[in-house]
Design an enzyme around this catalytic site. Structure first.
Site, PDB file in Angstrom:
ATOM      1  N   TRP A 175      -2.914  -2.752  -1.529  1.00 19.18           N
ATOM      2  CA  TRP A 175      -2.642  -4.186  -1.694  1.00 19.18           C
ATOM      3  C   TRP A 175      -3.437  -4.857  -0.578  1.00 19.18           C
ATOM      4  CZ3 TRP A 175      -0.618  -8.302   1.078  1.00 19.18           C
ATOM      5  CH2 TRP A 175      -0.254  -9.437   0.316  1.00 19.18           C
ATOM      6  N   CYS A 219       0.836  -1.181   0.000  1.00 16.38           N
ATOM      7  CA  CYS A 219       0.000   0.000   0.000  1.00 16.38           C
ATOM      8  C   CYS A 219       0.879   1.243   0.000  1.00 16.38           C
ATOM      9  CB  CYS A 219      -0.952   0.085   1.187  1.00 16.38           C
ATOM     10  SG  CYS A 219      -2.016  -1.325   1.375  1.00 16.38           S
ATOM     11  N   HIS A 260      14.933 -37.823  -7.721  1.00 17.54           N
ATOM     12  CA  HIS A 260      14.380 -38.202  -6.414  1.00 17.54           C
ATOM     13  C   HIS A 260      12.914 -37.790  -6.286  1.00 17.54           C
ATOM     14  CE1 HIS A 260      18.279 -39.555  -5.111  1.00 17.54           C
ATOM     15  NE2 HIS A 260      18.800 -38.444  -5.589  1.00 17.54           N
ATOM     16  N   GLU A 289       6.491 -15.351 -11.310  1.00 13.49           N
ATOM     17  CA  GLU A 289       5.831 -14.146 -10.809  1.00 13.49           C
ATOM     18  C   GLU A 289       5.317 -13.226 -11.911  1.00 13.49           C
ATOM     19  OE1 GLU A 289       9.819 -11.698  -9.386  1.00 13.49           O
ATOM     20  OE2 GLU A 289       7.957 -11.236  -8.386  1.00 13.49           O
ATOM     21  N   LYS A 305      11.391 -15.671 -11.130  1.00 16.92           N
ATOM     22  CA  LYS A 305      11.127 -14.593 -12.102  1.00 16.92           C
ATOM     23  C   LYS A 305      10.020 -15.013 -13.054  1.00 16.92           C
ATOM     24  CE  LYS A 305      12.621 -12.143 -10.773  1.00 16.92           C
ATOM     25  NZ  LYS A 305      13.272 -11.527  -9.679  1.00 16.92           N
ATOM     26  N   GLU A 362      16.175 -18.540  -8.844  1.00 18.95           N
ATOM     27  CA  GLU A 362      15.819 -17.161  -9.171  1.00 18.95           C
ATOM     28  C   GLU A 362      15.108 -17.104 -10.525  1.00 18.95           C
ATOM     29  OE1 GLU A 362      15.435 -14.531  -7.710  1.00 18.95           O
ATOM     30  OE2 GLU A 362      15.505 -12.973  -9.251  1.00 18.95           O
ATOM     31  N   ASN A 418      -1.551   2.225   5.855  1.00 18.75           N
ATOM     32  CA  ASN A 418      -0.758   1.109   5.316  1.00 18.75           C
ATOM     33  C   ASN A 418      -0.280   0.306   6.512  1.00 18.75           C
ATOM     34  OD1 ASN A 418       1.110  -0.574   4.049  1.00 18.75           O
ATOM     35  ND2 ASN A 418       2.705   0.992   4.035  1.00 18.75           N
ATOM     36  N   GLY A 419      -0.466  -1.020   6.474  1.00 23.60           N
ATOM     37  CA  GLY A 419      -0.015  -1.860   7.586  1.00 23.60           C
ATOM     38  C   GLY A 419      -1.104  -2.834   7.983  1.00 23.60           C
ATOM     39  N   LYS A 479       5.657  -4.441  -4.755  1.00 21.32           N
ATOM     40  CA  LYS A 479       7.106  -4.352  -4.747  1.00 21.32           C
ATOM     41  C   LYS A 479       7.680  -4.464  -3.335  1.00 21.32           C
ATOM     42  CE  LYS A 479      11.154  -3.459  -6.554  1.00 21.32           C
ATOM     43  NZ  LYS A 479      11.774  -4.606  -7.224  1.00 21.32           N
ATOM     44  N   ARG A 488       3.732  -0.352  -4.968  1.00 25.22           N
ATOM     45  CA  ARG A 488       3.529  -0.881  -3.622  1.00 25.22           C
ATOM     46  C   ARG A 488       2.212  -1.650  -3.485  1.00 25.22           C
ATOM     47  NH1 ARG A 488       7.003   2.007  -0.166  1.00 25.22           N
ATOM     48  NH2 ARG A 488       5.895   1.094   1.572  1.00 25.22           N
TER      49      ARG A 488
HETATM   50  O1  M6R Z   1      12.928  -5.534  -0.824  1.00 17.70           O
HETATM   51  P1  M6R Z   1      13.362  -6.956  -0.554  1.00 17.70           P
HETATM   52  O2  M6R Z   1      14.606  -7.312  -1.286  1.00 17.70           O
HETATM   53  O3  M6R Z   1      13.481  -7.262   0.913  1.00 17.70           O
HETATM   54  O4  M6R Z   1      12.186  -7.836  -1.129  1.00 17.70           O
HETATM   55  C1  M6R Z   1      12.206  -9.233  -0.975  1.00 17.70           C
HETATM   56  C2  M6R Z   1      11.222  -9.913  -1.900  1.00 17.70           C
HETATM   57  O5  M6R Z   1       9.917  -9.494  -1.616  1.00 17.70           O
HETATM   58  C3  M6R Z   1      11.517  -9.619  -3.381  1.00 17.70           C
HETATM   59  O6  M6R Z   1      12.830  -9.943  -3.714  1.00 17.70           O
HETATM   60  C4  M6R Z   1      10.552 -10.407  -4.277  1.00 17.70           C
HETATM   61  O7  M6R Z   1      10.794 -11.756  -4.179  1.00 17.70           O
HETATM   62  C5  M6R Z   1      10.676  -9.923  -5.739  1.00 17.70           C
HETATM   63  N1  M6R Z   1       9.396  -9.503  -6.226  1.00 17.70           N
HETATM   64  C6  M6R Z   1      11.142 -10.971  -6.672  1.00 17.70           C
HETATM   65  O8  M6R Z   1      11.253 -10.485  -7.979  1.00 17.70           O
END
Ligand code: M6R
Length: 598
Positions: A72, A2, A498, A482, A479, A475, A98-99, A593, A27
């Site tokens: 969010w 948010c 396995h 998501e 990527k 990773e 926010n929170g 984000k 956000r």
């Molecule tokens: O701001 P941060 O690096 O602490 O965020 C951690 C994760 O939320 C962040 O890396 C998330 O996995 C990304 N959206 C991946 O692309």
């Protein structure tokens, strides 16, 4: 999660607030709302993006005071009733939040008013009105309300009977006050939102409120004691937060990676070309008998690579933990642990919860972050900055490579402090990495074709590798899933037989990295195993280990630094797969984000 903005001024606040919300959309972006006060308070809310909110606000509506929110969802589905701002029953108070309030259900039972939403935020504003009726003083009621809340909040509130003040409060959720020219002041979750009107900011700490007028910002404790704090200049270049000619922030940020590596080299070396870290960082790392890396998501994946770097280069035992698990499952700690928090945003609530916990135990912490002045930076003993420039796309790319480069520098510094022989000239090898990145980014069309061929129509995909390649595979899978919503899994090649190999069938795409000299023959065996079961192989190898039918051969870099280049093809393939599937690359569904709730 948010985003919040607020403004008190003499001219129309609407455009400043809407532009601010657009900058905060990363956000959270499931719904948005704005309250504007001129004579009366006008509230407008809409499901979807800020663009949708813009559409429904009549041109003639504006105000000199306003608050806005991009959401969010945590409590209740994305809907107009659940969107912020929320108002008390009489309409006297309007607020955005926010929170997450943990005791909202308990408070709700004490409030004899109808609730129009499923949110914890509406509980706050109704409690505010109740306390105001009891105390007869807005500021006292605001402080009492915040004192009653358990959980995290960043709040901005308008009182419809007072055109001279905005009320601000913060606990565990980010919030900054932006100082204007004496005719206005602003508030925002992130300085980026208000760079359009000011670069002067006041940091706020947990448990503080601010009474914001056009000319002043008075910071107080929840007990009402006034605090003094000097403003700072936000050193963000406004052009860094624009997309420019790029179709997406993600593409721009991937392209920036070579420049980020060069920037890091510059920031962490002295005029003799030697690595130079702040004295405080040096002391912290030289005292540690074990490093505990704590992070989430992509930052956790960078941490896995960091463990290899610190152990292999510096010889210091290192563990990597997912932040959301660590607090509930704390491992046995050594006598002199060093906690290393990796976080692009520096605001991730899961990581922050661990930091609070380990500080209580008296341990030292170092934060690697992209955001100077962020919560994790302020609250750790020391910070190493990533110098990557603002990362706006939800899918993290340049922060990942920056994290690995800074972790390599840290590993070298620990090694030097411990009198270890350094295996190669790190700065020289990083410079070579940057050049290699340039050459990969210059061949994007190859990855667009690969995405089209392997992933466009696919339901699932596997990423294989061994050693460092398997971490990069994790990773790559994150990527891809998501932003393209393809079910993707990363596995160490040897683990496949396995269990997961049961999922391989005709046409299953298997993307494999082959960059590790000690295991390249083994992983080739794993590729054969999946191909024998119908998989289509997309193999990305490194010079010296390539085979004839490999999809792409990367120029050779130092084996310990391969994640800095092997990840680029995976980022690009994910990007183009998402495009081919018509997905919203920069704002994938259900995500945000900066994950500021636990
Ligand atoms: O701001 P941060 O690096 O602490 O965020 C951690 C994760 O939320 C962040 O890396 C998330 O996995 C990304 N959206 C991946 O692309």
């Amino acid at each position: 999660m948010c985003g919040i903005v607020g403004m008190i001024g003499n001219t129309g606040a609407k455009e400043v607030l809407l532009k601010g919300l657009e900058k905060l959309e990363y956000r959270g972006y499931d719904s948005a709302g704005l309250a504007l006060m001129h004579e009366n308070v006008n509230v407008h809310k809409e499901v979807g993006r800020i663009a949708a909110l813009r559409e429904i606000i009549p041109a003639e509506v504006d105000g000199t005071i306003g608050i806005g929110h991009t959401r969010w969802a945590t409590h209740g589905v994305p809907s107009v009733p659940n969107a912020h701002p929320h108002q008390s029953t009489t309409g006297r108070f309007t607020l955005v939040h926010n929170g997450v309030i943990e005791n909202d259900e308990i408070i709700k039972k004490t409030l004899d008013v109808p609730f129009l939403s499923e949110t914890d935020t509406e509980v706050i504003v109704q409690l505010m009105e109740k306390h105001f009726v009891e105390l007869g003083d807005v500021e006292a009621a605001f402080r009492k309300t915040l004192s009653d809340l358990h959980g995290s909040y960043a709040i901005a509130m308008i009182d419809s009977e007072d055109k001279e003040r905005l009320y601000i409060g913060k606990n565990k959720s980010p919030l900054l006050v932006g100082l204007g020219d004496g005719t206005f002041n602003v508030v925002a979750s992130d300085a980026m939102a208000m760079l359009q009107v000011t670069d002067q900011y006041l940091e706020l700490h947990d448990g503080e409120i601010v009474i914001l007028t056009r000319e002043s910002a008075t910071i107080k404790t929840l007990d009402g004691d006034v605090l003094e704090r000097a403003p700072y200049t936000a050193e963000i270049d406004a052009s860094d937060i624009e997309k420019g000619t790029y179709a997406h922030y993600m593409l721009k940020e991937m392209d920036e990676q070579p420049a980020v590596i060069r920037n890091i080299i510059q920031h962490y070396q002295n005029e003799n070309g030697d690595i130079e870290l702040a004295e405080g960082v040096r002391e912290l790392v030289s005292e540690a008998d074990r490093v505990y890396i704590v992070a989430c998501g992509t930052s956790y994946h960078a941490g896995l690579v960091g463990k290899q770097l610190i152990e292999r280069v510096a010889g210091v035992p290192t563990e990597v933990h997912v932040a959301s698990e660590f607090g509930y499952n704390m491992p046995l700690l050594t006598e002199k642990p060093l906690f290393l928090f990796i976080s692009q945003s520096g605001e991730t609530a899961d990581s922050r919860a661990v930091l609070v916990e380990v500080k209580k135990l008296g341990h030292k912490a170092l934060t690697l972050t992209n955001v100077a002045g962020s919560t994790l930076s302020r609250e750790a003993n020391e910070t190493m900055l990533l110098h990557a420039g603002p990362e706006i796309a939800v899918a993290s790319t340049k922060a990942y490579t920056a994290q690995i480069a800074v972790l390599a520098i840290l590993a070298y510094d620990i090694a030097r402090a411990n009198g270890k022989k350094l295996p190669f000239d790190l700065m020289q090898e990083l410079a070579l990495v940057a050049t290699t990145m340039d050459s990969i980014m210059a061949q994007k069309e190859i990855f667009e074709e690969l995405a089209d061929k392997f992933l466009k129509e696919s339901r699932n995909a596997f990423f294989l590798g061994r050693g460092l390649d398997s971490y990069v595979g994790l990773e790559g899978a994150l990527k891809l899933k998501e932003i393209s919503y393809i079910q993707a899994e990363g596995y160490p090649g040897g683990e496949l037989k396995h269990g997961p190999i049961a999922l391989i069938e005709d046409g299953t795409p298997v993307i494999t990295l082959v960059s590790q000299p000690n295991t390249h023959l083994n992983i080739r065996g794993n590729i054969k195993e999946v191909v024998a079961r119908g998989a289509i192989a997309c193999t990305i190898s490194m010079e010296g280990m390539e085979h004839e039918n490999d999809a792409f051969v990367l120029p050779r870099v130092e084996p310990l630094l391969t994640p800095l280049v092997t990840v680029l093809p995976l980022q690009l393939i994910s990007y183009y797969a998402a495009l081919a599937r018509d997905c919203d690359v920069d704002k994938p569904r259900n995500l945000a984000k900066s994950v500021t709730v636990e």
